[in-house]
Scaffold this active site. Structure first.
Site, mmCIF file in Angstrom:
data_model
loop_
_atom_site.group_PDB
_atom_site.id
_atom_site.type_symbol
_atom_site.label_atom_id
_atom_site.label_comp_id
_atom_site.label_asym_id
_atom_site.label_seq_id
_atom_site.Cartn_x
_atom_site.Cartn_y
_atom_site.Cartn_z
ATOM 1 N N HIS A 36 5.284 -20.059 25.112
ATOM 2 C CA HIS A 36 6.636 -20.126 25.676
ATOM 3 C C HIS A 36 6.754 -20.928 26.954
ATOM 4 O O HIS A 36 7.852 -21.051 27.500
ATOM 5 C CB HIS A 36 7.169 -18.714 25.947
ATOM 6 C CG HIS A 36 7.595 -17.992 24.713
ATOM 7 N ND1 HIS A 36 8.874 -18.060 24.219
ATOM 8 C CD2 HIS A 36 6.900 -17.224 23.860
ATOM 9 C CE1 HIS A 36 8.951 -17.341 23.118
ATOM 10 N NE2 HIS A 36 7.763 -16.820 22.869
ATOM 11 N N LYS A 84 21.050 -17.413 34.519
ATOM 12 C CA LYS A 84 19.690 -17.376 33.984
ATOM 13 C C LYS A 84 18.816 -16.809 35.086
ATOM 14 O O LYS A 84 19.286 -16.629 36.215
ATOM 15 C CB LYS A 84 19.225 -18.781 33.583
ATOM 16 C CG LYS A 84 19.485 -19.851 34.668
ATOM 17 C CD LYS A 84 19.037 -21.243 34.225
ATOM 18 C CE LYS A 84 19.959 -21.916 33.247
ATOM 19 N NZ LYS A 84 19.350 -22.140 31.933
ATOM 20 N N ARG A 85 17.536 -16.494 34.785
ATOM 21 C CA ARG A 85 16.659 -16.055 35.860
ATOM 22 C C ARG A 85 16.644 -17.086 36.982
ATOM 23 O O ARG A 85 16.761 -18.296 36.736
ATOM 24 C CB ARG A 85 15.231 -15.829 35.320
ATOM 25 C CG ARG A 85 15.092 -14.589 34.449
ATOM 26 C CD ARG A 85 15.481 -13.329 35.197
ATOM 27 N NE ARG A 85 14.501 -13.011 36.215
ATOM 28 C CZ ARG A 85 13.570 -12.075 36.101
ATOM 29 N NH1 ARG A 85 13.511 -11.326 35.004
ATOM 30 N NH2 ARG A 85 12.719 -11.856 37.076
ATOM 31 N N LYS A 144 14.332 -24.025 37.381
ATOM 32 C CA LYS A 144 15.670 -24.045 36.768
ATOM 33 C C LYS A 144 16.706 -24.696 37.692
ATOM 34 O O LYS A 144 17.815 -24.992 37.289
ATOM 35 C CB LYS A 144 16.095 -22.627 36.383
ATOM 36 C CG LYS A 144 15.263 -22.036 35.226
ATOM 37 C CD LYS A 144 15.650 -20.596 34.961
ATOM 38 C CE LYS A 144 14.822 -19.921 33.873
ATOM 39 N NZ LYS A 144 15.266 -20.261 32.505
ATOM 40 N N THR A 170 17.686 -20.734 25.796
ATOM 41 C CA THR A 170 18.528 -20.191 24.723
ATOM 42 C C THR A 170 19.932 -19.917 25.268
ATOM 43 O O THR A 170 20.894 -19.883 24.499
ATOM 44 C CB THR A 170 17.952 -18.883 24.150
ATOM 45 O OG1 THR A 170 17.675 -17.984 25.231
ATOM 46 C CG2 THR A 170 16.688 -19.153 23.350
ATOM 47 N N LYS A 203 23.851 -20.308 23.502
ATOM 48 C CA LYS A 203 24.965 -19.338 23.500
ATOM 49 C C LYS A 203 26.233 -20.010 24.015
ATOM 50 O O LYS A 203 27.322 -19.827 23.470
ATOM 51 C CB LYS A 203 24.639 -18.133 24.389
ATOM 52 C CG LYS A 203 23.432 -17.326 23.939
ATOM 53 C CD LYS A 203 22.994 -16.356 25.045
ATOM 54 C CE LYS A 203 21.548 -15.946 24.855
ATOM 55 N NZ LYS A 203 20.995 -15.299 26.062
HETATM 56 C C1 LIG Z 1 20.055 -15.761 26.895
HETATM 57 C C2 LIG Z 1 19.630 -14.978 28.061
HETATM 58 C C3 LIG Z 1 18.614 -15.465 28.903
HETATM 59 C C4 LIG Z 1 17.959 -16.817 28.701
HETATM 60 O O1 LIG Z 1 18.691 -17.788 29.413
HETATM 61 P P1 LIG Z 1 18.102 -19.243 29.721
HETATM 62 O O2 LIG Z 1 19.273 -19.976 30.273
HETATM 63 O O3 LIG Z 1 17.659 -19.805 28.395
HETATM 64 O O4 LIG Z 1 16.997 -19.073 30.690
HETATM 65 C C5 LIG Z 1 18.243 -14.701 29.986
HETATM 66 N N1 LIG Z 1 18.824 -13.512 30.242
HETATM 67 C C6 LIG Z 1 19.812 -13.026 29.465
HETATM 68 C C7 LIG Z 1 20.421 -11.719 29.817
HETATM 69 C C8 LIG Z 1 20.242 -13.730 28.343
HETATM 70 O O5 LIG Z 1 21.211 -13.222 27.576
#
Ligand SMILES: *Cc1c(COP(=O)(O)O)cnc(C)c1O
Length: 831
Positions: free
Chosen positions: A375, A566-567, A572, A674, A678
């Site tokens: 990952h 995101k985190r 990032k 991911t 979304k």
């Molecule tokens: C989808 C999701 C992530 C992943 O987000 P990235 O932008 O791909 O890092 C992290 N936390 C939550 C709660 C999510 O729903």
């Protein structure tokens, strides 16, 4: 022998009972039964919590019927099975998803109406199951949904943490962590399965002896034993009668252990030992993309691997006795990163020490049923465990790792004789003053498949990190681009858009997202565009209400909703985002606002509690937000908010209400992403670097419908050699003014110097994340975004095109590829 009594006692099964009806009247009846008879509440109870629980039980019993039918169908088909081993499952709420997948949303809504509450009041009572950090854990949850929808015999195995991902509060602009005791009020979806309890061993030492025929045997003795008690969670497929299983293990003390201590006269000590055993599943480690290196974490990893493998083997023996000839063909273990990679030596141990196999036979099976997903390329995330720790905790497992390594290295040296440098590079054991086990290498050597999670990521893996292994075994390596489930991330979270789409092309896209392509031509239909725009505006109202409630910041839905959630991590680049925000503020202050597009910038995400820079970036975002929102000159042209406690349930409101999705990682660092998928699925347009799955998103939507910027991955590596942020700043008047504002203390008036580490990191020629390098290109791309948003028809068209081309990013596609290339399972209809 549990089977021995079965003839004598009555064992009613659900298959002997009539199926539970799904109409509203019967749902109300069962709800009332659970509310009064099971939960023991009545008209004097003021809390809606029990309404939620009673409804959850009402739905769970309907899942149970299908759950059993599914299990019977799998047994009857004696099909091959796959097990998804993951330290994290970020499930979020289950109620809405269960209703949706059972196809009873309308019936439940009618029932809830009869009961006299709103659906939202009830769903809001459910707590998020936050047993994961971020993308990796949420991917596991989406995968389970798709496996059930595709009717594949796949079972998830994970840990039932007592405390999930911490809750984040913001105090004076700083992150404060609070424990998430999510099980406090019980978890109505789970079913405890005491009868499948396993024993997991730690410590002790390994003994060797020869039997009378001269054959060698190993025994692992003087161990401290811990019970693994399974809790099953139903995973319903989409309207297909299938319900798969997520089995989560809880650690418990053994009775035997207590007894020994008790006889020694130390009752209190024995109770204290009980705590030590139960600590194993107490808490989720809150580090995303970095390892903790703690002994307790290694215990968790081995605990999951051992309990799950023993469970699979026990089930195998109950059906096939001790005949393991087909075990390797009928079972597959997918390792979600290296976290569960102890499964490789552990399966060897169980097959040899417990089932009496020789090395060759055990290795043949193990290396034929393990598959590993990588990952991340970030060095800080690559798991290594000190040999000393391993020896102390898992002496017998370490012996097996040594043997795997010895045999592996002899294979390497017969392929490349005399290449001692290569042997040192590829060894599972990293030599040095404190030798380490390289878990990724262990996983590669023990697996028949190794995959990355987006095309670029998989390519970088075989060119870089795993290059030596790729030269040895090119056939093992493959790509599986991530996805998200369209059930939760479109049908459930965006009912307005789903209805609009279904009105035109039917509901088929929910089970097969390829169909969503059929709305592409409607981008040219002005009436459809208008309805699309209205849905987006309504979703923005919903998001604005959340921001108002959580941040006390008012977002006007006519502005561009610009979102990065995101985190929080340096790679990032939330920092790049906030530099752009400061630049917009600077433009407003200078009166450079011709053709201005109002923006509402939302940033959210958790920082690992020990990650200093990430926490400082949160503080900077909050301080910048306060200055901008309070400055009368800005006058609504720019709003900034930091949303606390970002989690799955928040994302269900955020992604439908977003116009612009920020995916701005340093190229080559984000394995896939991911969140990007979304947003796209819900009609947000992306501004992004050529990183991870962004590249594939851009391929699908075309470059007219994607705002690309920044260095490419090879350009990043090239620029590192001569990176000179000082001259970049000096030659860019916009960036100079932004850095000037930062250094002047404009955003930290009474907190002198607190952002010095951030300024230093931007100005550092060794800045790994190259923030200054991409600033100009980012600002220019944002200019193009602002212009595009001024043309409502053009923007709406882009929004439709994004959703229309999101079909590839369904986990149904991802899982079909895992199955086609790695698992080779046959779908098994539930009835
Ligand atoms: C989808 C999701 C992530 C992943 O987000 P990235 O932008 O791909 O890092 C992290 N936390 C939550 C709660 C999510 O729903």
């Amino acid at each position: 022998m549990p089977g021995r009594h079965l003839k004598a006692i009555r064992t009613p099964g659900l298959e002997d009972l009539p199926p539970l009806p799904m109409d509203a009247a019967n749902l109300v009846r069962d709800f009332e039964h659970h509310y009064a008879h099971h939960l023991g509440r009545d008209k004097y109870c003021r809390s809606l919590r029990y309404h939620y629980q009673a409804l959850a039980f009402t739905i769970r019993e309907r899942l149970l019927e299908r759950w059993n039918q599914t299990r019977y169908a799998y047994i009857a088909a004696s099909s091959k099975s796959c097990y998804y081993l993951s330290l994290e499952f970020l499930m979020g709420r289950a109620l809405g998803n269960s209703m949706l997948n059972l196809g009873i949303t309308d019936e439940v809504a009618a029932a809830v109406h009869q009961i006299g509450v709103t659906m939202e009041e009830i769903t809001d009572e459910e707590i998020d199951a936050g047993l994961g950090n971020g993308g990796l854990g949420r991917l596991a949850a989406c995968f389970l949904d798709s496996c059930a929808t595709l009717q594949l015999p796949v079972m998830g195995y994970g840990i039932r943490y007592e405390y999930g991902m911490f809750r984040q509060r913001i105090e004076d602009g700083r992150q404060v962590e609070e424990p998430d005791h999510w099980l406090r009020d019980g978890h109505p979806w789970e079913l405890e399965r005491q009868e499948y309890t396993q024993v997991v061993r730690f410590g002790g030492r390994s003994e060797f002896m020869r039997d009378y025929q001269g054959a060698g045997h190993f025994r692992w003795v003087d161990t401290q034993d811990v019970l693994a008690v399974p809790y099953d969670i139903p995973i319903p497929g989409h309207r297909n009668g299938t319900v798969n299983t997520l089995r989560l293990w809880k650690a418990a003390a053994t009775d035997e252990f207590d007894l020994v201590e008790f006889n020694a006269g130390s009752y209190s000590e024995s109770v204290a030992m009980k705590n030590a055993a139960e600590n194993i599943t107490m808490v989720l480690y809150p580090n995303d993309a970095s390892e903790s290196g703690k002994a307790l974490r290694l215990r968790q990893q081995y605990f999951l691997a051992s309990a799950s493998l023993q469970d699979v083997i026990a089930r195998w023996i109950s059906r096939n006795r001790r005949d393991f000839t087909e075990f390797g063909d009928k079972n597959c273990f997918q390792l979600n990163d290296t976290h569960p990679s102890c499964a490789v030596p552990e399966l060897m141990r169980l097959l040899m020490d417990e089932q009496g196999m020789g090395w060759e036979e055990a290795w043949n099976i193990t290396s034929r049923c393990m598959a590993y997903t990588n990952h991340t390329l970030l060095p800080e995330a690559l798991e290594k465990w000190s040999l000393d720790l391993f020896r102390q905790l898992l002496p017998r497992v370490l012996e097996i790792i040594f043997e795997i390594n010895a045999r592996f290295l002899s294979e390497v040296s017969s392929r490349w004789p005399g290449d001692s440098d290569r042997l040192r590079r590829m060894s599972i054991i990293e030599e040095g003053p404190d030798p380490q086990v390289r878990m990724a290498y262990l996983a590669i050597v023990g697996s028949f498949s190794v995959n990355g999670v987006a095309a670029l990521h998989s390519q970088l893996l075989v060119e870089g990190l795993f290059r030596d292994f790729y030269e040895l075994w090119p056939e093992k390596f493959n790509n599986k681009t991530n996805g998200v489930t369209p059930r939760r991330w479109l049908a459930w979270c965006n009912p307005g858009l789903s209805r609009l789409i279904a009105d035109r092309i039917g509901e088929g896209f929910v089970a097969d997202l390829e169909h969503i392509r059929e709305i592409a031509p409607l981008a040219d239909d002005p009436e459809f565009r208008e309805r699309w725009y209205q849905v987006k505006q309504a979703n923005k109202e919903r998001l604005a209400a959340l921001v108002k409630e959580q941040c006390s910041v008012e977002f006007d839905v006519h502005g561009l909703f610009d979102v990065q959630v995101k985190r929080i991590h340096e790679y990032k680049r939330q920092l790049l985002n906030i530099l752009h925000v400061i630049h917009l503020y600077d433009r407003i202050k200078r009166g450079d606002t011709e053709n201005w597009t109002d923006r509402c910038v939302l940033i959210g995400g958790k920082a690992a509690p020990g990650y200093f820079m990430a926490k400082l970036i949160i503080k900077l975002i909050c301080n910048v937000a306060k200055v901008i929102n309070d400055d009368a000159v800005v006058n609504g042209r720019l709003k900034v908010a930091f949303l606390p406690n970002y989690r799955v349930t928040a994302m269900e409101i955020i992604c439908p209400g977003t116009d612009l999705s920020e995916q701005i990682s340093t190229a080559g660092k984000e394995a896939s992403g991911t969140g990007n998928m979304k947003f796209m699925m819900n009609g947000a347009v992306t501004i992004g670097t050529l990183d991870g799955a962004n590249i594939e998103i851009r391929e699908e939507v075309g470059d007219d419908n994607f705002f690309v910027f920044g260095l490419t991955a090879p350009e990043v590596e090239e620029m590192r050699r001569s990176y000179d942020p000082a001259s970049i700043v000096a030659n860019d008047p916009d960036l100079s003014r932004v850095m000037q504002l930062l250094s002047s203390g404009h955003f930290n008036m009474f907190e002198t110097g607190i952002f010095a580490p951030i300024i230093a990191s931007i100005m550092n020629p060794r800045d790994l994340w190259m923030v200054a390098a991409d600033f100009r290109s980012f600002v220019n791309a944002q200019r193009r975004v602002s212009e595009a948003y001024l043309d409502r028809e053009r923007w709406t068209r882009m929004s439709i095109v994004n959703t229309a081309h999101s079909g590839k990013f369904s986990t149904d596609r991802t899982i079909s590829e895992y199955n086609r290339d790695i698992w080779h399972l046959k779908p098994v209809p539930a009835s």
